[in-house]
Design an enzyme around this catalytic site. Structure first.
Site, PDB file in Angstrom:
ATOM      1  N   GLY A  17      -3.434 -24.783  -0.213  1.00  0.00           N
ATOM      2  CA  GLY A  17      -2.730 -25.596  -1.203  1.00  0.00           C
ATOM      3  C   GLY A  17      -2.569 -27.030  -0.712  1.00  0.00           C
ATOM      4  O   GLY A  17      -2.909 -27.352   0.439  1.00  0.00           O
ATOM      5  N   ASP A  18      -2.088 -27.883  -1.614  1.00  0.00           N
ATOM      6  CA  ASP A  18      -1.823 -29.296  -1.299  1.00  0.00           C
ATOM      7  C   ASP A  18      -3.083 -30.069  -0.934  1.00  0.00           C
ATOM      8  O   ASP A  18      -3.028 -31.029  -0.165  1.00  0.00           O
ATOM      9  CB  ASP A  18      -0.806 -29.433  -0.146  1.00  0.00           C
ATOM     10  CG  ASP A  18       0.459 -28.642  -0.407  1.00  0.00           C
ATOM     11  OD1 ASP A  18       0.921 -28.685  -1.552  1.00  0.00           O
ATOM     12  OD2 ASP A  18       0.952 -27.988   0.518  1.00  0.00           O
ATOM     13  N   LYS A  21      -5.401 -31.572  -5.435  1.00  0.00           N
ATOM     14  CA  LYS A  21      -6.054 -31.157  -6.693  1.00  0.00           C
ATOM     15  C   LYS A  21      -5.562 -31.949  -7.892  1.00  0.00           C
ATOM     16  O   LYS A  21      -6.310 -32.198  -8.812  1.00  0.00           O
ATOM     17  CB  LYS A  21      -5.742 -29.688  -6.997  1.00  0.00           C
ATOM     18  CG  LYS A  21      -6.392 -28.702  -6.101  1.00  0.00           C
ATOM     19  CD  LYS A  21      -6.016 -27.286  -6.511  1.00  0.00           C
ATOM     20  CE  LYS A  21      -4.552 -26.963  -6.373  1.00  0.00           C
ATOM     21  NZ  LYS A  21      -4.011 -26.925  -5.017  1.00  0.00           N
ATOM     22  N   GLY A  22      -4.253 -32.328  -7.845  1.00  0.00           N
ATOM     23  CA  GLY A  22      -3.677 -33.016  -8.998  1.00  0.00           C
ATOM     24  C   GLY A  22      -4.490 -34.237  -9.367  1.00  0.00           C
ATOM     25  O   GLY A  22      -4.918 -34.408 -10.507  1.00  0.00           O
ATOM     26  N   GLY A  45       2.808 -28.232  -6.716  1.00  0.00           N
ATOM     27  CA  GLY A  45       3.268 -29.609  -6.880  1.00  0.00           C
ATOM     28  C   GLY A  45       2.054 -30.503  -6.966  1.00  0.00           C
ATOM     29  O   GLY A  45       1.361 -30.710  -5.975  1.00  0.00           O
ATOM     30  N   HIS A  46       1.744 -30.948  -8.145  1.00  0.00           N
ATOM     31  CA  HIS A  46       0.549 -31.764  -8.335  1.00  0.00           C
ATOM     32  C   HIS A  46       0.959 -33.214  -8.534  1.00  0.00           C
ATOM     33  O   HIS A  46       1.613 -33.560  -9.501  1.00  0.00           O
ATOM     34  CB  HIS A  46      -0.256 -31.257  -9.534  1.00  0.00           C
ATOM     35  CG  HIS A  46      -0.850 -29.907  -9.298  1.00  0.00           C
ATOM     36  ND1 HIS A  46      -1.360 -29.123 -10.296  1.00  0.00           N
ATOM     37  CD2 HIS A  46      -1.021 -29.214  -8.164  1.00  0.00           C
ATOM     38  CE1 HIS A  46      -1.825 -27.997  -9.773  1.00  0.00           C
ATOM     39  NE2 HIS A  46      -1.618 -28.027  -8.482  1.00  0.00           N
ATOM     40  N   ARG A 148       5.810  -3.520 -14.412  1.00  0.00           N
ATOM     41  CA  ARG A 148       5.889  -3.358 -15.875  1.00  0.00           C
ATOM     42  C   ARG A 148       7.320  -3.438 -16.369  1.00  0.00           C
ATOM     43  O   ARG A 148       7.740  -2.722 -17.274  1.00  0.00           O
ATOM     44  CB  ARG A 148       5.225  -2.027 -16.306  1.00  0.00           C
ATOM     45  CG  ARG A 148       3.745  -2.049 -16.024  1.00  0.00           C
ATOM     46  CD  ARG A 148       3.162  -0.707 -15.913  1.00  0.00           C
ATOM     47  NE  ARG A 148       3.722  -0.018 -14.770  1.00  0.00           N
ATOM     48  CZ  ARG A 148       3.351   1.191 -14.369  1.00  0.00           C
ATOM     49  NH1 ARG A 148       2.433   1.842 -15.046  1.00  0.00           N
ATOM     50  NH2 ARG A 148       3.884   1.759 -13.326  1.00  0.00           N
ATOM     51  N   GLN A 229      -1.810 -23.688  -5.933  1.00  0.00           N
ATOM     52  CA  GLN A 229      -1.824 -23.226  -4.545  1.00  0.00           C
ATOM     53  C   GLN A 229      -3.252 -23.359  -4.000  1.00  0.00           C
ATOM     54  O   GLN A 229      -3.927 -24.298  -4.354  1.00  0.00           O
ATOM     55  CB  GLN A 229      -1.307 -21.788  -4.410  1.00  0.00           C
ATOM     56  CG  GLN A 229       0.200 -21.653  -4.620  1.00  0.00           C
ATOM     57  CD  GLN A 229       0.624 -21.738  -6.076  1.00  0.00           C
ATOM     58  OE1 GLN A 229       0.075 -21.064  -6.923  1.00  0.00           O
ATOM     59  NE2 GLN A 229       1.603 -22.561  -6.352  1.00  0.00           N
ATOM     60  N   THR A 244       1.016 -16.451  -1.553  1.00  0.00           N
ATOM     61  CA  THR A 244       1.834 -16.467  -2.762  1.00  0.00           C
ATOM     62  C   THR A 244       1.572 -15.137  -3.496  1.00  0.00           C
ATOM     63  O   THR A 244       0.812 -14.290  -3.008  1.00  0.00           O
ATOM     64  CB  THR A 244       1.538 -17.724  -3.609  1.00  0.00           C
ATOM     65  OG1 THR A 244       2.527 -17.807  -4.635  1.00  0.00           O
ATOM     66  CG2 THR A 244       0.149 -17.707  -4.219  1.00  0.00           C
ATOM     67  N   VAL A 305       7.055 -30.155  -3.669  1.00  0.00           N
ATOM     68  CA  VAL A 305       8.097 -29.358  -4.327  1.00  0.00           C
ATOM     69  C   VAL A 305       9.340 -29.273  -3.451  1.00  0.00           C
ATOM     70  O   VAL A 305      10.457 -29.482  -3.914  1.00  0.00           O
ATOM     71  CB  VAL A 305       7.573 -27.929  -4.637  1.00  0.00           C
ATOM     72  CG1 VAL A 305       8.675 -27.051  -5.191  1.00  0.00           C
ATOM     73  CG2 VAL A 305       6.416 -27.995  -5.613  1.00  0.00           C
ATOM     74  N   GLY A 307       9.702 -30.791  -0.162  1.00  0.00           N
ATOM     75  CA  GLY A 307       9.890 -31.884   0.797  1.00  0.00           C
ATOM     76  C   GLY A 307       9.680 -31.463   2.246  1.00  0.00           C
ATOM     77  O   GLY A 307       9.881 -32.261   3.164  1.00  0.00           O
ATOM     78  N   PRO A 309       8.011 -30.774   5.842  1.00  0.00           N
ATOM     79  CA  PRO A 309       6.842 -31.346   6.515  1.00  0.00           C
ATOM     80  C   PRO A 309       5.728 -30.310   6.571  1.00  0.00           C
ATOM     81  O   PRO A 309       5.985 -29.127   6.809  1.00  0.00           O
ATOM     82  CB  PRO A 309       7.339 -31.666   7.927  1.00  0.00           C
ATOM     83  CG  PRO A 309       8.696 -31.079   8.051  1.00  0.00           C
ATOM     84  CD  PRO A 309       9.176 -30.633   6.713  1.00  0.00           C
TER      85      PRO A 309
HETATM   86  P1  IMP Z   1       5.869 -18.810  -3.107  1.00  0.00           P
HETATM   87  O1  IMP Z   1       4.651 -19.120  -3.861  1.00  0.00           O
HETATM   88  O2  IMP Z   1       7.043 -19.688  -3.443  1.00  0.00           O
HETATM   89  O3  IMP Z   1       6.220 -17.342  -3.171  1.00  0.00           O
HETATM   90  O4  IMP Z   1       5.590 -19.096  -1.532  1.00  0.00           O
HETATM   91  C1  IMP Z   1       4.679 -18.322  -0.780  1.00  0.00           C
HETATM   92  C2  IMP Z   1       3.909 -19.180   0.215  1.00  0.00           C
HETATM   93  O5  IMP Z   1       3.019 -20.007  -0.493  1.00  0.00           O
HETATM   94  C3  IMP Z   1       4.780 -20.105   1.054  1.00  0.00           C
HETATM   95  O6  IMP Z   1       4.195 -20.251   2.335  1.00  0.00           O
HETATM   96  C4  IMP Z   1       4.699 -21.428   0.312  1.00  0.00           C
HETATM   97  O7  IMP Z   1       4.926 -22.535   1.158  1.00  0.00           O
HETATM   98  C5  IMP Z   1       3.258 -21.381  -0.168  1.00  0.00           C
HETATM   99  N1  IMP Z   1       3.034 -22.175  -1.383  1.00  0.00           N
HETATM  100  C6  IMP Z   1       3.353 -21.855  -2.637  1.00  0.00           C
HETATM  101  N2  IMP Z   1       2.969 -22.820  -3.492  1.00  0.00           N
HETATM  102  C7  IMP Z   1       2.371 -23.755  -2.758  1.00  0.00           C
HETATM  103  C8  IMP Z   1       1.723 -25.002  -3.074  1.00  0.00           C
HETATM  104  O8  IMP Z   1       1.609 -25.421  -4.225  1.00  0.00           O
HETATM  105  N3  IMP Z   1       1.217 -25.688  -2.016  1.00  0.00           N
HETATM  106  C9  IMP Z   1       1.290 -25.229  -0.741  1.00  0.00           C
HETATM  107  N4  IMP Z   1       1.871 -24.083  -0.407  1.00  0.00           N
HETATM  108  C10 IMP Z   1       2.405 -23.346  -1.403  1.00  0.00           C
END
Ligand code: IMP
Length: 438
Positions: A17-18, A21-22, A45-46, A148, A229, A244, A305, A307, A309
């Site tokens: 993720g990160d 892509k946005g 977070g895009h 379900r 993600q 996730t 999303v 903040g 690091p």
């Molecule tokens: P969840 O999606 O909130 O359940 O988090 C599960 C894992 O996915 C954690 O390690 C989060 O930091 C990571 N994660 C979820 N969404 C993002 C994203 O958009 N970017 C980077 N990491 C993410």
């Protein structure tokens, strides 16, 4: 008979993720008529910067930042109605119309306050391995879906069903949360009142988005499936359990929208020129010295999303090849190229050493990552600014060599390079442009 229509594309994060892509979705959305999210929720977070103005979208696909593009939130997404309406408000305030341009699947699952309650309690409970989630209730909402026992958007709009669902669910979740974690109970009446109000505001956006998308494709429109993600956070293929709860890989675009695989033409993976990860979990090429701090500072690597690091590391080709394999990635977009401008040398992990043997197999078992020693090839840095470069030939020779190396080793073609956060700071390669136009 259905015509295979192959001008649609999945665009997804190739790492954790990160990947930026946005911005990439925003740039490419000019070439698409519809942009559809297929998985995740407001944990994504895009960030998109248009003429210096920053937009952070968490749930609504970035395509809506182009006024002639339709946005769809597919059935595979978990929808927090308050977060959704908050973003709608932001878009309206920015003068971006959303009415009849933004649609929510009637089959998407709804996140409710007890999902967050359960997640918060479970993440901090003694004896549980924290995942480092975004604390948005994503996992528990997907749990209810698979169990379900979830509430879908279509049910949210049915007030008597909503009332009964909230009453029963609160009884169950309050009991569990209190027994296991000593959590204070949530009030079902207040919750119903709030969600009945939110439902009224969500209702105008709700439709059968699978039909909408298939009809659009049938009419010759181009659809971009916007991943959230990254592939390595996928519930099946990622670094489980540090993942996730949704299918963030290309397969998720099919189940998460109701568009069949014969109607999707290509898969575009977005990778940074290095790697980052937020939250817990294995990270073979993580940098634990000042260079990691330098990359974090230059790349502004803090979660959009939460903040938090981000952990930073060198590019990991075994993981990139794995990601390309499970997604069927044809094209790569390399982002944050300019962040590497400050590195005199750039190590790239080409394989792993495990117990004296060289491999690039990704272990299924999380413990397998502990014995991995990354094997690096060190490439020359370029020590000059690439920021804002828009033509490939203008890149320093060492930067071009870095990109060629990634392309050769990753088994996917590089179609686009990002040299800064703005829409304009982008290199689009002609073959990629031609492929998107085909
Ligand atoms: P969840 O999606 O909130 O359940 O988090 C599960 C894992 O996915 C954690 O390690 C989060 O930091 C990571 N994660 C979820 N969404 C993002 C994203 O958009 N970017 C980077 N990491 C993410």
């Amino acid at each position: 008979m259905l015509k295979p229509q192959r001008s649609s594309a999945v665009i997804l994060g190739a790492q954790w993720g990160d990947e930026g892509k946005g911005k990439i979705v925003d740039v490419l959305s000019e070439r698409f008529d519809v942009v559809a999210r297929y998985a995740g929720g407001h944990n994504a977070g895009h960030t998109v910067i248009i003429e210096g103005k920053k937009f952070v979208l968490q749930l609504i696909p970035c395509g809506v930042l182009r006024p002639d593009c339709i946005g769809v939130i597919g059935n595979g997404v978990v929808l927090d109605p308050a977060a959704f309406l908050g973003e709608v408000k932001k878009l309206r305030e920015a003068g971006l119309p959303v009415d009849q341009r933004l649609f929510v699947s009637d089959r998407a699952q709804v996140i409710l306050p007890y999902h967050r309650m359960i997640e918060l309690a479970a993440e901090t409970a003694p004896g549980r391995t924290p995942i480092g989630t975004t604390r948005r209730g994503i996992g528990p909402a997907y749990e209810d879906k698979i169990h379900r026992n979830g509430l879908r958007v279509v049910d949210l709009l049915n007030s008597s069903l909503l009332r009964t669902h909230i009453q029963n669910a609160c009884h169950e979740k309050n009991t569990i949360a209190h027994a296991l974690f000593g959590t204070e109970p949530l009030d079902p009446r207040a919750m119903y009142d709030e969600y009945a109000r939110l439902a009224e505001q969500v209702a105008p956006f709700v439709t059968d988005t699978a039909t909408l998308l298939n009809e659009a494709i049938e009419a010759g429109k181009k659809v971009m499936f916007e991943g959230a993600q990254g592939a390595l956070l996928d519930i099946d293929h990622g670094t489980y359990p540090f993942v996730t709860s949704s299918s963030s890989t290309a397969g998720g675009a099919v189940t998460g929208t109701g568009v069949g695989p014969t109607r999707i033409g290509t898969v575009i993976g977005v990778t940074k020129a290095y790697v980052t990860r937020v939250g817990e979990g294995p990270f073979p090429t993580e940098i634990h010295n000042d260079t990691g701090d330098l990359i974090r500072a230059r790349g502004q690597e803090y979660g959009a999303v939460t903040g938090r690091p981000r952990r930073c590391g060198w590019l990991d080709l075994p993981l990139l090849r794995y990601s390309n394999q499970i997604n069927g990635t044809e094209w790569l977009v390399v982002t944050k190229m300019d962040v590497m401008d400050a590195c005199a040398e750039i190590p790239v992990c080409t394989s792993y050493e495990v117990d004296g043997h060289t491999t690039d197999r990704i272990p299924a078992d999380i413990r397998g990552f502990r014995s991995i020693k990354p094997v690096y090839t060190t490439l020359k840095g370029w020590n000059e600014s690439t920021e804002g470069i828009t033509e490939y030939d203008r890149l320093p020779a060492a930067a071009r060599e870095y990109l060629s190396f990634i392309e050769r080793e990753s088994h996917a073609r590089i179609g686009m390079i990002s040299t800064g956060p703005d829409r304009t700071q982008t290199i689009l390669l002609p073959d990629f442009e031609a492929a998107l136009q085909a």
